[in-house]
Design a protein around this motif. Structure first.
Motif, PDB file in Angstrom:
ATOM      1  N   VAL A  20      14.384  45.871  24.769  1.00  0.00           N
ATOM      2  CA  VAL A  20      13.652  47.086  25.125  1.00  0.00           C
ATOM      3  C   VAL A  20      12.263  47.012  24.511  1.00  0.00           C
ATOM      4  CG1 VAL A  20      13.579  49.600  24.987  1.00  0.00           C
ATOM      5  CG2 VAL A  20      15.781  48.431  25.192  1.00  0.00           C
ATOM      6  N   LEU A  21      11.254  47.064  25.388  1.00  0.00           N
ATOM      7  CA  LEU A  21       9.868  47.131  24.940  1.00  0.00           C
ATOM      8  C   LEU A  21       9.419  48.569  25.037  1.00  0.00           C
ATOM      9  CD1 LEU A  21       7.162  45.870  24.103  1.00  0.00           C
ATOM     10  CD2 LEU A  21       6.661  45.574  26.536  1.00  0.00           C
ATOM     11  N   GLY A  22       8.949  49.114  23.928  1.00  0.00           N
ATOM     12  CA  GLY A  22       8.441  50.478  23.906  1.00  0.00           C
ATOM     13  C   GLY A  22       6.966  50.493  23.554  1.00  0.00           C
ATOM     14  N   ILE A  23       6.278  51.493  24.088  1.00  0.00           N
ATOM     15  CA  ILE A  23       4.872  51.708  23.734  1.00  0.00           C
ATOM     16  C   ILE A  23       4.735  53.172  23.363  1.00  0.00           C
ATOM     17  CG2 ILE A  23       2.472  51.466  24.416  1.00  0.00           C
ATOM     18  CD1 ILE A  23       3.340  49.671  26.672  1.00  0.00           C
ATOM     19  N   ASP A  24       4.249  53.439  22.157  1.00  0.00           N
ATOM     20  CA  ASP A  24       4.106  54.826  21.721  1.00  0.00           C
ATOM     21  C   ASP A  24       2.790  55.431  22.220  1.00  0.00           C
ATOM     22  OD1 ASP A  24       2.118  53.899  19.973  1.00  0.00           O
ATOM     23  OD2 ASP A  24       3.367  54.097  18.189  1.00  0.00           O
ATOM     24  N   ALA A  25       2.566  56.684  21.904  1.00  0.00           N
ATOM     25  CA  ALA A  25       1.386  57.415  22.385  1.00  0.00           C
ATOM     26  C   ALA A  25       0.078  56.784  21.918  1.00  0.00           C
ATOM     27  CB  ALA A  25       1.461  58.875  21.941  1.00  0.00           C
ATOM     28  N   ALA A  26       0.108  56.103  20.785  1.00  0.00           N
ATOM     29  CA  ALA A  26      -1.097  55.460  20.255  1.00  0.00           C
ATOM     30  C   ALA A  26      -1.297  54.052  20.825  1.00  0.00           C
ATOM     31  CB  ALA A  26      -1.022  55.396  18.726  1.00  0.00           C
ATOM     32  N   GLY A  27      -0.363  53.591  21.665  1.00  0.00           N
ATOM     33  CA  GLY A  27      -0.476  52.263  22.248  1.00  0.00           C
ATOM     34  C   GLY A  27       0.197  51.176  21.425  1.00  0.00           C
ATOM     35  N   GLY A  28       0.939  51.568  20.396  1.00  0.00           N
ATOM     36  CA  GLY A  28       1.648  50.600  19.560  1.00  0.00           C
ATOM     37  C   GLY A  28       2.902  50.088  20.249  1.00  0.00           C
ATOM     38  N   ILE A  36       5.838  46.017  16.328  1.00  0.00           N
ATOM     39  CA  ILE A  36       5.291  44.667  16.267  1.00  0.00           C
ATOM     40  C   ILE A  36       3.801  44.708  16.596  1.00  0.00           C
ATOM     41  CG2 ILE A  36       7.470  43.526  16.852  1.00  0.00           C
ATOM     42  CD1 ILE A  36       6.289  43.060  19.654  1.00  0.00           C
ATOM     43  N   PRO A  37       3.016  43.825  15.984  1.00  0.00           N
ATOM     44  CA  PRO A  37       1.586  43.784  16.290  1.00  0.00           C
ATOM     45  C   PRO A  37       1.353  43.332  17.735  1.00  0.00           C
ATOM     46  CG  PRO A  37       2.077  42.551  14.276  1.00  0.00           C
ATOM     47  CD  PRO A  37       3.384  42.887  14.920  1.00  0.00           C
ATOM     48  N   ALA A  38       0.378  43.932  18.386  1.00  0.00           N
ATOM     49  CA  ALA A  38       0.062  43.611  19.781  1.00  0.00           C
ATOM     50  C   ALA A  38      -0.205  42.127  19.983  1.00  0.00           C
ATOM     51  CB  ALA A  38      -1.131  44.441  20.253  1.00  0.00           C
ATOM     52  N   GLU A  39      -0.869  41.513  19.016  1.00  0.00           N
ATOM     53  CA  GLU A  39      -1.236  40.100  19.182  1.00  0.00           C
ATOM     54  C   GLU A  39      -0.036  39.153  19.131  1.00  0.00           C
ATOM     55  OE1 GLU A  39      -1.990  41.366  14.921  1.00  0.00           O
ATOM     56  OE2 GLU A  39      -2.620  42.128  16.868  1.00  0.00           O
ATOM     57  N   THR A  40       1.137  39.644  18.703  1.00  0.00           N
ATOM     58  CA  THR A  40       2.329  38.790  18.667  1.00  0.00           C
ATOM     59  C   THR A  40       3.291  39.068  19.819  1.00  0.00           C
ATOM     60  OG1 THR A  40       3.634  40.279  17.264  1.00  0.00           O
ATOM     61  CG2 THR A  40       2.187  38.687  16.142  1.00  0.00           C
ATOM     62  N   LEU A  41       3.007  40.079  20.620  1.00  0.00           N
ATOM     63  CA  LEU A  41       3.942  40.494  21.671  1.00  0.00           C
ATOM     64  C   LEU A  41       4.291  39.363  22.633  1.00  0.00           C
ATOM     65  CD1 LEU A  41       5.589  42.656  23.128  1.00  0.00           C
ATOM     66  CD2 LEU A  41       3.517  43.262  24.393  1.00  0.00           C
ATOM     67  N   PHE A  60      11.958  48.928  29.677  1.00  0.00           N
ATOM     68  CA  PHE A  60      10.615  49.350  29.306  1.00  0.00           C
ATOM     69  C   PHE A  60      10.591  50.855  29.104  1.00  0.00           C
ATOM     70  CE2 PHE A  60       6.209  50.405  30.673  1.00  0.00           C
ATOM     71  CZ  PHE A  60       5.532  49.657  29.741  1.00  0.00           C
ATOM     72  N   ARG A  61      10.070  51.272  27.961  1.00  0.00           N
ATOM     73  CA  ARG A  61       9.961  52.696  27.634  1.00  0.00           C
ATOM     74  C   ARG A  61       8.538  52.938  27.160  1.00  0.00           C
ATOM     75  NH1 ARG A  61      14.428  55.656  24.296  1.00  0.00           N
ATOM     76  NH2 ARG A  61      15.455  53.979  25.372  1.00  0.00           N
ATOM     77  N   ALA A  62       7.842  53.894  27.787  1.00  0.00           N
ATOM     78  CA  ALA A  62       6.449  54.159  27.426  1.00  0.00           C
ATOM     79  C   ALA A  62       6.208  55.657  27.308  1.00  0.00           C
ATOM     80  CB  ALA A  62       5.508  53.564  28.472  1.00  0.00           C
ATOM     81  N   ASP A  63       5.310  56.015  26.425  1.00  0.00           N
ATOM     82  CA  ASP A  63       4.931  57.412  26.277  1.00  0.00           C
ATOM     83  C   ASP A  63       4.319  57.901  27.579  1.00  0.00           C
ATOM     84  OD1 ASP A  63       4.356  59.617  24.051  1.00  0.00           O
ATOM     85  OD2 ASP A  63       2.668  59.545  25.458  1.00  0.00           O
ATOM     86  N   ALA A  69      -3.552  51.638  32.705  1.00  0.00           N
ATOM     87  CA  ALA A  69      -4.063  50.324  32.291  1.00  0.00           C
ATOM     88  C   ALA A  69      -3.242  49.755  31.128  1.00  0.00           C
ATOM     89  CB  ALA A  69      -5.532  50.414  31.911  1.00  0.00           C
ATOM     90  N   LYS A  70      -2.856  50.585  30.181  1.00  0.00           N
ATOM     91  CA  LYS A  70      -2.071  50.120  29.027  1.00  0.00           C
ATOM     92  C   LYS A  70      -0.675  49.680  29.478  1.00  0.00           C
ATOM     93  CE  LYS A  70      -1.405  49.389  24.656  1.00  0.00           C
ATOM     94  NZ  LYS A  70      -2.090  48.322  23.958  1.00  0.00           N
ATOM     95  N   ILE A  71      -0.098  50.421  30.405  1.00  0.00           N
ATOM     96  CA  ILE A  71       1.221  50.064  30.926  1.00  0.00           C
ATOM     97  C   ILE A  71       1.127  48.755  31.713  1.00  0.00           C
ATOM     98  CG2 ILE A  71       3.031  50.770  32.539  1.00  0.00           C
ATOM     99  CD1 ILE A  71       2.354  53.691  31.628  1.00  0.00           C
ATOM    100  N   GLN A  72       0.104  48.633  32.547  1.00  0.00           N
ATOM    101  CA  GLN A  72      -0.081  47.421  33.337  1.00  0.00           C
ATOM    102  C   GLN A  72      -0.290  46.198  32.439  1.00  0.00           C
ATOM    103  OE1 GLN A  72       0.436  47.165  36.530  1.00  0.00           O
ATOM    104  NE2 GLN A  72      -0.019  44.985  36.555  1.00  0.00           N
TER     105      GLN A  72
END
Length: 102
Positions: A20-28, A36-41, A60-63, A69-72
């Motif tokens: 499961v890949l999640g993205i929080d409201a801040a884009g983390g 996890i850091p974005a650069e290691t994803l 996939f779970r996103a705020d 653009a962030k989701i894409q």
């Protein structure tokens, strides 16, 4: 664009082997709930999916307030990493009504 809202979903923990890949409201980014850091994803996802000869599914779970653009960006990173099927995890609306109910 908004992520789809679901109805009649069972709340359950992720199963063994599910990613499961999640993205929080801040884009983390979060992989199975761990930040996890974005650069290691891309490398982290590639190491998971390179080891899977058949099961190339990622959840996939996103705020809801994230930009499209962030989701894409996350979708494209997942595809480059070997993910072949993505499924969006949605939340039940508080009203309990389905998408087509008034």
């Amino acid at each position: 664009a908004a992520m789809p809202q679901g109805n009649n979903l069972e709340k359950r923990p992720e199963g063994d082997g599910e990613v499961v890949l999640g993205i929080d409201a801040a884009g983390g980014y979060f992989l199975n709930g761990v930040s996890i850091p974005a650069e290691t994803l891309e490398d982290r996802l590639r190491s998971i999916y390179d080891a899977r000869p058949e099961d190339k599914v990622m959840y996939f779970r996103a705020d809801k307030d994230l930009t499209y653009a962030k989701i894409q960006e996350a979708v494209e990173t997942a595809r480059r990493s070997g993910v072949r099927v993505m499924a969006a995890i949605t939340e039940v609306k508080p009203s309990g009504k389905g998408l087509f109910e008034k």
